[in-house]
Design an enzyme around this catalytic site. Structure first.
Site, PDB file in Angstrom:
ATOM      1  N   ASP A 107       0.854  -1.198   0.000  1.00 41.71           N
ATOM      2  CA  ASP A 107       0.000   0.000   0.000  1.00 41.71           C
ATOM      3  C   ASP A 107       0.886   1.243   0.000  1.00 41.71           C
ATOM      4  OD1 ASP A 107       0.842  -0.588   2.709  1.00 41.71           O
ATOM      5  OD2 ASP A 107      -0.612   0.888   3.421  1.00 41.71           O
ATOM      6  N   GLU A 173       0.192  -0.856   5.836  1.00 42.17           N
ATOM      7  CA  GLU A 173       1.223  -0.272   6.706  1.00 42.17           C
ATOM      8  C   GLU A 173       1.039   1.228   6.822  1.00 42.17           C
ATOM      9  OE1 GLU A 173       4.961   1.429   8.155  1.00 42.17           O
ATOM     10  OE2 GLU A 173       3.893   1.898   6.312  1.00 42.17           O
TER      11      GLU A 173
END
Ligand code: BES
Ligand code: MN
Length: 467
Positions: A107, A173
């Protein structure tokens, strides 16, 4: 710094592997570019279908890199919603061989404003590849895939590496890994490893590698200031009544002392680091405008790695366009407090809440709501794995690495170490001070990425041979 008598890979080994990395690099760069084209922003306001697409793309890369067991897994967040898809790809260890866990995240941060080119259309200029996630952390994924490809070719040539590999690429994250705690409960044995390589940090500078030995933790949340039941005419009531924006500003101004140090009492400061940044270079990397003084005291590295930092990262107030002659009844700000290694996030949260309550201006109602918290990381002393990593870095760069701290946070590391206290952890990465992670014009230096791939391949081989 490093005992080079027995640890060093031989020159021929390094040269042969470096050639393989050179040969595989064009395809690896194309794969990295394809990942950058997927706008996998994990922030809630963005379309999560892209995060699912990037998980699929990562799963395909890892399957093609020769890992036979590839899964896409989701665990529940504390609010009951499903977490983002994580990719876990494994080649179990042959009997008696160690297992290495390779971490990265697929991400990315929202693109934000100010890009020179489309953030999700990778562009190479000179040695740098630009695009959101090109460095943080799709380059980390590329590092793992590249190292596995380089070693896979060796294996095909009969030179088997007896090491188990688990690649764990999470998808949230940048949103604080909210489902990771549950993930560890659901899939703990999948992640068990002897050595953990977290490729999500930075090097010292282009040409000089680094091993990250500490990271800051984080507490964030929203402070709200309320002074009236509803807005009133600023001519009729202004004077005796101070508006909520001014009151909030006064409160925010108490968070730092005159020298710019965080003024919240009771927060931990870690020892001063042994290396420091050159001030002019730091100002240039951070793009500080001429004449703007740096805040805080002590060395620059100490302020970044070993002390708390407090930023106001958002303010909700009436916009200038919508402003009217009224006294604002309430306004709020999002605060982001970075924590020194050794700081307990709960204690920091209480210290901040106490500070805000004690500094409520003129009886204004002040409320603090914590959102996220993440633990700092401090490497638990030196290890054979750390020495092997430094030796692999030295071979790949031709320059000894620096042990560094980092001002950013990777909170899941502390959670992982609680579950696997005996694992050796290596925090590495592909970024350099000019990578502009989270900012406009993020980029990775492709020459550095080649070296990271080579170093990781050397390290994996070294673990296979026995640390
Ligand atoms: N890769 C960064 C951490 C980092 C920052 C390493 C700077 C080296 C230098 C990571 O992806 C990150 O940005 N983490 C977030 C964590 C937060 C969302 C809990 C951060 O630090 O803001
Ligand atoms: Mn990252």
């Amino acid at each position: 710094m490093t005992d080079t008598t027995t640890d060093e890979p031989t020159r021929d080994d390094v040269a042969a592997l470096r050639e393989r990395v050179e040969a595989l690099f064009p395809a690896l760069q194309a794969d990295l570019e394809a990942l950058v084209r997927i706008p996998s922003v994990s922030a809630a306001a963005f379309d999560q279908a892209h995060v699912a697409a990037s998980a699929d793309a990562v799963a395909t890369l890892l399957r093609d890199a020769g890992l036979p067991d590839v899964q896409i897994l989701r665990s529940a967040r504390p609010d009951g919603m499903p977490g983002a898809p994580a990719v876990v790809a494994r080649r179990p260890a042959p009997a008696g061989a160690p297992t290495v866990l390779l971490y990265a995240h697929h991400d990315v941060q929202p693109p934000g404003e100010g890009w020179t080119t489309d953030p999700f259309e990778p562009v190479q200029v000179g040695e740098r590849l630009y695009g959101r996630g090109a460095a943080d952390d799709k380059a980390g994924i590329a590092a793992h895939v590249g190292a596995l490809r380089a070693l896979g070719e060796l294996a095909a040539a009969g030179d088997e590496t007896p090491v188990g590999v688990t690649v764990f690429v999470e998808g949230e994250e940048e949103s604080g890994s909210p489902s990771f705690h549950q993930f560890l409960t659901d899939h703990r044995e999948l992640l068990r490893a002897d050595v953990i390589v977290v490729a999500d940090s930075t090097n010292w500078k282009v040409g000089t590698p680094a091993l990250t030995t500490s990271l800051r933790g984080l507490v964030d949340g929203v402070v709200e200031v309320e002074v009236l039941q509803h807005a009133g005419h600023s001519g009729m009531f202004g004077g005796p009544v101070l508006d909520a924006n001014v009151q909030l500003a006064r409160l925010l101004a108490t968070l730092h002392d005159d020298a710019g140090n965080v003024a919240v009492a009771g927060l931990v400061t870690a020892p001063e680091p042994e290396v420091d940044y050159d001030e002019a270079q730091f100002r240039a990397d951070a793009t500080v405008l001429d004449g703007v003084a740096l805040a805080g005291e002590g060395t620059i590295a100490g302020r970044l790695w070993a002390k708390p930092a407090l930023s106001v990262i958002g303010i909700d107030a009436t916009s200038v366009a919508h402003a009217s002659n009224t006294i604002a009844p309430r306004s709020r700000a999002k605060l982001s407090l970075r924590l020194a290694p050794g700081q307990d996030p709960e204690a920091a949260d209480r210290a901040l809440a106490d500070h805000l309550a004690a500094h409520a201006p003129a009886g204004a109602r002040v409320g603090w709501t914590r959102w996220e918290e993440g633990k700092p990381f401090l490497a638990p002393g030196d290890s054979a794995a750390m020495r092997a990593a430094r030796s692999a870095f030295t071979a790949a760069w031709g320059t000894e690495p620096v042990d560094i701290g980092v001002g950013g946070s990777i909170p899941f590391i502390a959670d992982l170490l609680e579950v696997f206290p005996d694992a050796a952890i290596l925090v590495t990465g592909v970024e350099d001070p000019d990578s502009r992670a989270h900012g406009a014009d993020e980029s990775v230096h492709l020459g550095e990425l080649r070296k990271v791939v080579l170093a990781e391949a050397l390290l994996l081989r070294r673990v296979a041979e026995g640390l």
